[in-house]
Structure formats: C-alpha cells, structure tokens
Design a protein around this motif. Structure first.
Motif, PDB file in Angstrom:
ATOM      1  N   ALA A 279      63.547 -93.717  79.639  1.00 41.59           N
ATOM      2  CA  ALA A 279      63.721 -92.258  79.679  1.00 41.59           C
ATOM      3  C   ALA A 279      64.639 -91.814  78.548  1.00 41.59           C
ATOM      4  O   ALA A 279      65.798 -91.447  78.753  1.00 41.59           O
ATOM      5  CB  ALA A 279      64.271 -91.828  81.034  1.00 41.59           C
ATOM      6  N   LEU A 280      64.101 -91.851  77.351  1.00 36.73           N
ATOM      7  CA  LEU A 280      64.854 -91.597  76.130  1.00 36.73           C
ATOM      8  C   LEU A 280      63.943 -90.872  75.147  1.00 36.73           C
ATOM      9  O   LEU A 280      62.757 -91.180  75.049  1.00 36.73           O
ATOM     10  CB  LEU A 280      65.325 -92.937  75.553  1.00 36.73           C
ATOM     11  N   LYS A 281      64.498 -89.909  74.440  1.00 40.62           N
ATOM     12  CA  LYS A 281      63.725 -89.170  73.447  1.00 40.62           C
ATOM     13  C   LYS A 281      64.570 -88.957  72.204  1.00 40.62           C
ATOM     14  O   LYS A 281      65.718 -88.514  72.313  1.00 40.62           O
ATOM     15  CB  LYS A 281      63.282 -87.830  74.035  1.00 40.62           C
ATOM     16  N   PRO A 282      64.024 -89.327  71.024  1.00 39.63           N
ATOM     17  CA  PRO A 282      62.689 -89.888  70.785  1.00 39.63           C
ATOM     18  C   PRO A 282      62.682 -91.399  70.992  1.00 39.63           C
ATOM     19  O   PRO A 282      63.689 -92.056  70.820  1.00 39.63           O
ATOM     20  CB  PRO A 282      62.454 -89.542  69.321  1.00 39.63           C
ATOM     21  N   GLY A 345      66.054 -85.416  83.118  1.00 41.78           N
ATOM     22  CA  GLY A 345      65.732 -86.792  83.468  1.00 41.78           C
ATOM     23  C   GLY A 345      65.565 -87.703  82.281  1.00 41.78           C
ATOM     24  O   GLY A 345      65.383 -88.908  82.450  1.00 41.78           O
ATOM     25  N   THR A 346      65.635 -87.134  81.065  1.00 39.30           N
ATOM     26  CA  THR A 346      65.485 -87.916  79.837  1.00 39.30           C
ATOM     27  C   THR A 346      66.724 -87.731  78.971  1.00 39.30           C
ATOM     28  O   THR A 346      67.191 -86.600  78.792  1.00 39.30           O
ATOM     29  CB  THR A 346      64.247 -87.461  79.047  1.00 39.30           C
ATOM     30  N   ARG A 347      67.261 -88.818  78.451  1.00 38.38           N
ATOM     31  CA  ARG A 347      68.398 -88.720  77.533  1.00 38.38           C
ATOM     32  C   ARG A 347      67.855 -88.408  76.140  1.00 38.38           C
ATOM     33  O   ARG A 347      67.050 -89.165  75.589  1.00 38.38           O
ATOM     34  CB  ARG A 347      69.201 -90.019  77.509  1.00 38.38           C
ATOM     35  N   THR A 348      68.312 -87.297  75.578  1.00 43.81           N
ATOM     36  CA  THR A 348      67.774 -86.806  74.311  1.00 43.81           C
ATOM     37  C   THR A 348      68.793 -86.959  73.199  1.00 43.81           C
ATOM     38  O   THR A 348      69.976 -86.651  73.378  1.00 43.81           O
ATOM     39  CB  THR A 348      67.373 -85.324  74.445  1.00 43.81           C
ATOM     40  N   PHE A 349      68.320 -87.439  72.053  1.00 45.76           N
ATOM     41  CA  PHE A 349      69.159 -87.605  70.872  1.00 45.76           C
ATOM     42  C   PHE A 349      68.690 -86.611  69.812  1.00 45.76           C
ATOM     43  O   PHE A 349      67.616 -86.785  69.221  1.00 45.76           O
ATOM     44  CB  PHE A 349      69.074 -89.043  70.354  1.00 45.76           C
ATOM     45  N   ALA A 350      69.462 -85.542  69.611  1.00 50.24           N
ATOM     46  CA  ALA A 350      69.092 -84.476  68.686  1.00 50.24           C
ATOM     47  C   ALA A 350      69.854 -84.644  67.381  1.00 50.24           C
ATOM     48  O   ALA A 350      71.089 -84.642  67.373  1.00 50.24           O
ATOM     49  CB  ALA A 350      69.399 -83.114  69.311  1.00 50.24           C
ATOM     50  N   ARG A 351      69.113 -84.787  66.297  1.00 53.10           N
ATOM     51  CA  ARG A 351      69.752 -84.966  64.991  1.00 53.10           C
ATOM     52  C   ARG A 351      70.369 -83.655  64.515  1.00 53.10           C
ATOM     53  O   ARG A 351      69.756 -82.589  64.652  1.00 53.10           O
ATOM     54  CB  ARG A 351      68.706 -85.442  63.984  1.00 53.10           C
ATOM     55  N   VAL A 392      72.097 -85.370  74.668  1.00 56.60           N
ATOM     56  CA  VAL A 392      71.957 -84.515  75.845  1.00 56.60           C
ATOM     57  C   VAL A 392      71.727 -85.426  77.042  1.00 56.60           C
ATOM     58  O   VAL A 392      70.697 -86.123  77.114  1.00 56.60           O
ATOM     59  CB  VAL A 392      70.784 -83.534  75.698  1.00 56.60           C
ATOM     60  N   PRO A 393      72.669 -85.485  77.996  1.00 58.66           N
ATOM     61  CA  PRO A 393      72.528 -86.397  79.133  1.00 58.66           C
ATOM     62  C   PRO A 393      71.303 -86.065  79.992  1.00 58.66           C
ATOM     63  O   PRO A 393      70.776 -84.936  79.962  1.00 58.66           O
ATOM     64  CB  PRO A 393      73.826 -86.177  79.922  1.00 58.66           C
ATOM     65  N   GLU A 394      70.881 -87.052  80.772  1.00 58.55           N
ATOM     66  CA  GLU A 394      69.678 -86.895  81.590  1.00 58.55           C
ATOM     67  C   GLU A 394      69.700 -85.680  82.516  1.00 58.55           C
ATOM     68  O   GLU A 394      68.666 -85.007  82.648  1.00 58.55           O
ATOM     69  CB  GLU A 394      69.445 -88.168  82.426  1.00 58.55           C
TER      70      GLU A 394
END
Length: 414
Positions: A279-282, A345-351, A392-394
């Motif tokens: 559950a990770l993006k991208p 529900g998904t941990r997001t990594f925004a550049r 961004v936490p889940e």
C-alpha cells in the motif's frame, strides 16, 4: 504463487511497515568483519563496541596561556595588592608553595599546581611574577580524562562511523577498527525493451540499474551492476541463482501483474515470495522474497516507483544485513505550496522542490514545498529535479496547501 494474480490484480496490499517488518524478520546480518584503518573507516559499521584504551587528555593540561600556581597562593590577590610568586621557568615538572611556572595552552600542569593564572593577569619582574587575580582550584585547568575517561564506552557495535568519530578514535590512540564488510548487493535490471544506449522505437535506455547500484554504494554497500536480463523465466531464474552468493539481490522491472511481469513467479520458484503488492504510491507492485537466506527485492520498472521502493525496502534490508539499521532520513520543515491528493489507506510519497524564502519575507520564514507538476511514476526528472518528498501517512486523505510538512531529503542520506 498462483498465476491468477494477473486476472485478480492487487486486491490486497500490505501496509508499508508490515511489509518491511516481514522482510527484515527473514534475514540476519552477514557477520563478516575486517580490520579497517581509521582513514578509510568513514561510514563503516562497527562490528565490536569500542571502549577508550586511554583517557583524553592523559594529563592535567593548561586551558589558557599563563602561569601554573597553587590556587591558595593567590587568595587575596587584586589589582592593588598582587600576590608575588617566584618564577621557575617553563620546563618545571613541579612547583613548591610560593612558586609559579610558565605554561601554554595544552601543556602539562606541573605537579603541585592546581590552577592557572591567565597571562593577562600577571606581570613578570625579574625572577618574580606578580599575580593580580585570585584563582580557584581547577580554574583554567583541563583535568586528565576531561574529554574522554579511561575505559569509557565510546561506540556500540552497529554504529556507523562519522568523520568526527574518526577524530575521537584517533585521539584515544586507535589507528584501526573492526568493521563489518560492506553488504554485497547484486543489481539485475530486467526487461526485453531495455538497452544501454541508442534506443530504437519501442526500446528504452536502462536507468534503474545504474540508479539503484549507485544508491547501494551511497548506503555503504558494494554493488554488482549486472547486464540486462530479458523477460524469460529461465533466464531470470538463472540470473538470480547466479547471484545468491551476494548478501542481497535486487531486480528492477517485471514485478507487477502483466504478461511480461515474471519476477514474482521466478522468485517463488527459486525461493519464497514474502510480500507482493504494498500500500504505497508510487510503486505498489514491489515484490519481496528470500532464497537460500538471501533477501530478494524486486523493484517496479517505472523509475520513480523504483527509487521510492529502493529507499523504503532496499536501504533498510541492506543496512540490516550489514549489521546496523537505517537511520531516519534527514528532513526539512516547509510550507506546502499546493494541495497533495492521496488515497486513504495508502502511504503516498509526493515529490517536491523547495523554494527558499526571499529577502522580503519575515525572518525565520519556512521554505515553500512545491509539488512537482509531473506526478507520474515514469517521470524520472520529477525525482532528479526535486529536493525531496513529502510522505502522506495511510490514514490521511491528502494534505492542504499551507500545511507545515516535513520534507524528507532522502537523497542526502547514507
């Protein structure tokens, strides 16, 4: 692993923390050690704790230029009524009551002396010294062991050495340390469309293997950057099995659920898939496994997803196998310039890129974290031209513009 994953896709994705814990629980430190000269030990991981074999300093030393005295001989001294002492030169090993010895910063304090009167507070008249300031016992004196006590525990096993640590170790008389050997990491790029240069239509220049291998080196490992392996199960299995003598095997590409995404089946055939789909993006198609005790990290082929997953999974497992843990990424506080959307529900990594406050901004203002306009996981420039990412936490559904956030400066880490 069942082939029906290609029809079902990722119905269930493991949380990032759970996926990492599963991977780390399946591996142990390699345990190989070597003696490393201090000059070459920056970033190396200690295999044994280090206790100081000697105090620093090893003697009481003058903290100021001046005269070493017995403090009680100066009691009552003032500008109007100086204490008169007999000068015994600069080579004296000891002084008697009523005597003073010239000392320089860092030089040994003679036996019998317990304080130093600063040079600015004395005048010499022939063989006598007039002290115009009363000093207390211990004043302007650095005691033996003031910096490091004899036998003091300096570092635990598993500590990654920094330049300042090397100076400290040299100061106690060491010239080498026992360190774990660098973790060996085989980096295998995969994909029948990949070429190293001059791509024809439909071909793509291989970048993931180069990027990941250099990250491995930055994180203290020794990378084996292999040639591209085509999308063939037998060829992929042979490539992985040939490198199972490495401490970690990492592949790039072929980890999702398409017809040419063969790595999950291959990893399961040569070993065991522990996690597939996070559950990770991208980058949710990452596959984590193990074969003959060697962890296998299969990274997605999209460059941004590859890098994000390398930072989240390869770095910690590489450090674990090398005898230590991955420290937190350095961060910078910033104000978010635009809204970041994310899936609950998904941990997001925004550049993001950091725009520093201008001269007209209030003193102490935070930089602005601007999300990159190109957000696709295949846009490599969106990472290369960014300063870091915001996580961004889940539980959260995005972050609003103006929010104060921590920007992970992941590329500046070791």
């Amino acid at each position: 692993m069942s082939h029906d994953r290609r029809e079902a896709g990722f119905k269930r994705r493991t949380r990032v923390a759970d996926a990492l814990a599963t991977l780390l629980d399946a591996v142990d430190p390699h345990g190989r050690t070597e003696s490393v000269p201090l000059a070459d030990a920056d970033g190396r991981v200690l295999a044994e704790p280090i206790d100081a074999p000697a105090p620093v300093p090893s003697y009481d030393r003058a903290a100021m230029d001046g005269y070493a005295v017995r403090a009680e001989d100066t009691f009552g001294a003032s500008d109007r009524s100086p204490t008169v002492l007999r000068a015994v030169g600069t080579e004296a090993d000891a002084i008697a009551p009523g005597e003073a010895a010239r000392v320089h910063t860092g030089s040994a304090v003679p036996d019998g002396a317990d304080a130093v009167v600063m040079i600015e507070q004395v005048e010499t008249v022939g063989e006598e010294v007039e002290a115009f300031d009363a000093v207390a016992a211990g004043e302007n004196v650095g005691e033996a062991g003031e910096d490091v006590a004899d036998g003091q525990r300096l570092f635990k096993a598993g500590h990654a050495l920094r330049p300042s640590d090397l100076g400290l170790l040299k100061s106690v008389g060491l010239d080498a340390v026992s360190a774990y050997e660098p973790t060996s990491v085989a980096v295998i790029p995969t994909g029948e469309e990949l070429v190293q240069a001059d791509p024809d239509p439909g071909e793509v220049i291989e970048t993931n293997g180069l990027t990941v291998s250099r990250l491995v080196e930055r994180w203290g490992g020794a990378a084996r950057y292999r040639d591209v392996v085509t999308d063939d199960e037998d060829a992929l299995a042979a490539a992985i099995e040939a490198d199972l003598d490495a401490d970690v095997v990492v592949t790039t590409g072929g980890s999702s659920v398409g017809e040419r995404d063969l790595l999950p089946e291959v990893v399961d055939a040569v070993g065991e898939v522990l996690v597939h789909g996070v559950a990770l993006k991208p980058g949710h198609p990452v596959c984590l496994g193990v074969a003959d005790g060697t962890p296998i990290v299969s990274l997605p082929g999209y460059p941004v997803a590859c890098i994000v997953n390398a930072a989240q999974f390869l770095r910690p497992v590489q450090r674990r196998v090398g005898g230590t843990s991955a420290p937190p990424f350095p961060t910078r506080r910033a104000t978010l310039g635009r809204k970041i959307a994310s899936e609950p529900g998904t941990r997001t990594f925004a550049r993001v890129s950091l725009d520093e406050p201008g001269a007209d901004d209030d003193e102490g203002g935070l930089p602005t974290a601007e999300p990159t306009r190109a957000s696709g996981s295949g846009i490599l420039s969106s990472v290369a031209l960014a300063d870091g990412w915001v996580v961004v936490p889940e539980p959260q559904e995005g972050l609003d513009a103006g929010a104060v956030v921590d920007v992970q400066l992941w590329e500046g880490s070791r």
